[in-house]
Design a protein around this motif. Structure first.
Motif, PDB file in Angstrom:
ATOM      1  N   LYS A 142     -18.289 -31.009 -36.172  1.00 41.18           N
ATOM      2  CA  LYS A 142     -16.819 -30.966 -36.255  1.00 41.18           C
ATOM      3  C   LYS A 142     -15.885 -31.911 -35.336  1.00 41.18           C
TER       4      LYS A 142
ATOM      5  N   ASP B 222     -11.827 -33.009 -34.050  1.00 41.26           N
ATOM      6  CA  ASP B 222     -10.544 -32.386 -34.003  1.00 41.26           C
ATOM      7  C   ASP B 222      -9.521 -33.061 -34.871  1.00 41.26           C
TER       8      ASP B 222
ATOM      9  N   TRP C 206     -17.400 -27.605 -29.399  1.00 43.74           N
ATOM     10  CA  TRP C 206     -17.452 -26.562 -30.904  1.00 43.74           C
ATOM     11  C   TRP C 206     -18.535 -26.764 -31.627  1.00 43.74           C
TER      12      TRP C 206
ATOM     13  N   GLU D 139     -21.923 -25.344 -30.425  1.00 47.87           N
ATOM     14  CA  GLU D 139     -21.976 -23.958 -30.687  1.00 47.87           C
ATOM     15  C   GLU D 139     -22.157 -23.592 -32.243  1.00 47.87           C
TER      16      GLU D 139
END
Ligand code: ASP
Length: 443
Positions: free
Chosen positions: A143, A145, A154, A157
């Motif tokens: 990911k 931003d 992020w 996880e």
């Protein structure tokens, strides 16, 4: 038993012969659980990388031209690999359908990142099929931003949770997605970063980066004849050597694994018996008995030397020099100082049009006795943790330069004592690199 993540670069997956080598490597070690592929790279000198052809497709689409002819050549590369590896293309594995869909999607998305990412995506799908492993799309698990910065926590996880569901999987390198799901890529060579991210997420015992060289060399082979391969170096030594121009790994690939304490092993797909270079968080006892790890350098620096009597007693002098640079958005590389002198080393590319203004500003702010500007400086860093423990390292280095007739313009030894940086005239760069290398490495 441990967990290893293998990343294969484009040249390691350029054709069916290389796919076979990759499979043999993976099957030779059951610790490999995750594989991160690049897109097919060059098969021969004049060949074009699939990624470059995909960018070409995007440029055609952008100009409302047909990209079909270029995409056909890309499709042929994948189909040739599939065919030579006897991968059945049927309803069960409709790769031809996927190629057609991909061509349409490149037109629809009209985005350079989406187009370029398809090289890794298609290679990942094909490799997963060939290995009989699961495929996990990087679009789901890597990911960025909204501004396009990599969202490390992020990603960690999502990736950790997702990969826990797959004992063995192929995760394509180079791309991920924005919060809205649209594909975004790292900069070129970014599959190295993807491999490091996967390694961190699965808490791997080792990140093995398979490429087409046997590892890091102690010096640039274009300057030093036949330099030795570095067997072990720490992440901090790697940072010092890459800062000075030595490249094998994308520099952003260091952070995730270094932070997690995972070693990176650089290996050659075409010479799998060679142990390659091991990059470790801390130096181990496996080091050869050699004070230095490597030597690297860069040309095109300028040295600005500022003289002022009683400078040491003048509060804020250094700050004023640096604020003069800051006013023009220029950062400095090194700052060696004497009793009444202070020098700043600045990369020429940062200085180009602003040199005179910066000098003026230093005059204004610091009122020095003199300022001397010397261009045409090359910096050479001699790097190694071993230097701290070995008496005479500096003597050896400076004697070698003296004997080679090289005039040293600047010396900077970091207090970590992991490196000694010398500035020499650009004309002496090659002679100096060779003299230092030969002083420490006896063949
Ligand atoms: N295929 C991409 C490139 O050519 C990313 C990579 O190979 O790491 O830059």
């Amino acid at each position: 038993m441990g967990i290893k993540v293998a990343k294969f670069g484009g040249s390691s997956l350029s054709d069916a012969t290389h796919f076979r080598k990759v499979k043999a490597i993976i099957e030779s070690d059951p610790d490999y659980h995750y594989v991160v592929p690049s897109a097919p790279g060059k098969r021969f000198g004049e060949d074009t990388k699939v990624t470059d052809m995909l960018y070409q497709c995007y440029r055609l689409v952008e100009r409302n031209k047909s990209h079909e002819e270029v995409f056909r050549r890309i499709a042929e590369r994948y189909l040739e690999i599939a065919h030579e590896l006897d991968i059945a293309l049927d309803q069960d594995f409709d790769f031809i359908g996927l190629l057609n869909e991909t061509s349409d999607a490149i037109r629809r998305h009209n985005s350079p990142d989406f187009a370029a990412s398809r090289g890794e995506y298609l290679n990942g799908v094909l490799l997963a099929r060939y290995l009989g492993w699961d495929f996990v799309d990087a679009q789901e698990v890597v990911k960025f931003d909204r501004q396009g910065s990599f969202a490390s926590e992020w990603t960690n996880e999502i990736m950790r949770t997702k990969l826990a569901e797959h004992e063995r999987a192929v995760v394509p390198g180079f791309y991920g997605s924005f919060p809205d799901g649209e594909v975004h890529t790292f900069s070129r060579g970014g599959s190295d970063i993807s491999g490091a991210i996967v390694s961190r997420a699965v808490e791997a015992d080792m990140y093995v980066n398979w490429t087409d060289v046997n590892g890091f060399l102690m010096a640039d082979p274009r300057i030093v004849d036949n330099p030795r391969c570095i067997r072990e170096l720490t992440y901090s030594e790697l940072r010092e050597l890459s800062y000075m121009g030595a490249t094998v790994l994308h520099e952003d690939a260091i952070f995730p694994v270094h932070k997690a304490g995972i070693p990176t092993n650089i290996r050659n797909t075409n010479d799998p018996a060679d142990p390659g270079t091991m990059i470790v968080p801390q130096m181990t006892a496996n080091r050869p008995d050699m004070a230095i790890t490597g030597v690297a350098g860069h040309k095109n620096f300028t040295l600005i030397t500022i003289d002022k009597a009683m400078m040491n007693a003048e509060l804020g002098f250094g700050r004023r020099v640096l604020s003069a640079l800051e006013d023009f958005g220029v950062s400095f590389e090194h700052m060696p100082s004497g009793i009444d002198t202070l020098s700043v080393v600045i990369s020429d590319k940062d200085l180009v049009t602003r040199k005179d203004q910066i000098i003026q500003r230093i005059q204004q702010l610091c009122q020095p006795d003199s300022i001397e500007v010397s261009g045409g400086i090359a910096l050479i860093a001699t790097v190694g943790h071993g230097m701290v423990r070995t008496p005479g390292t500096a003597a050896k280095l400076f004697t070698a330069l003296y004997q080679a007739g090289v005039n040293i313009r600047m010396i900077d030894q970091g207090s970590s004592e992991m490196n000694i940086i010398v500035g020499v005239n650009v004309e002496d760069f090659e002679t100096a690199m060779n003299a230092i290398y030969r002083a420490f490495v006896k063949d």
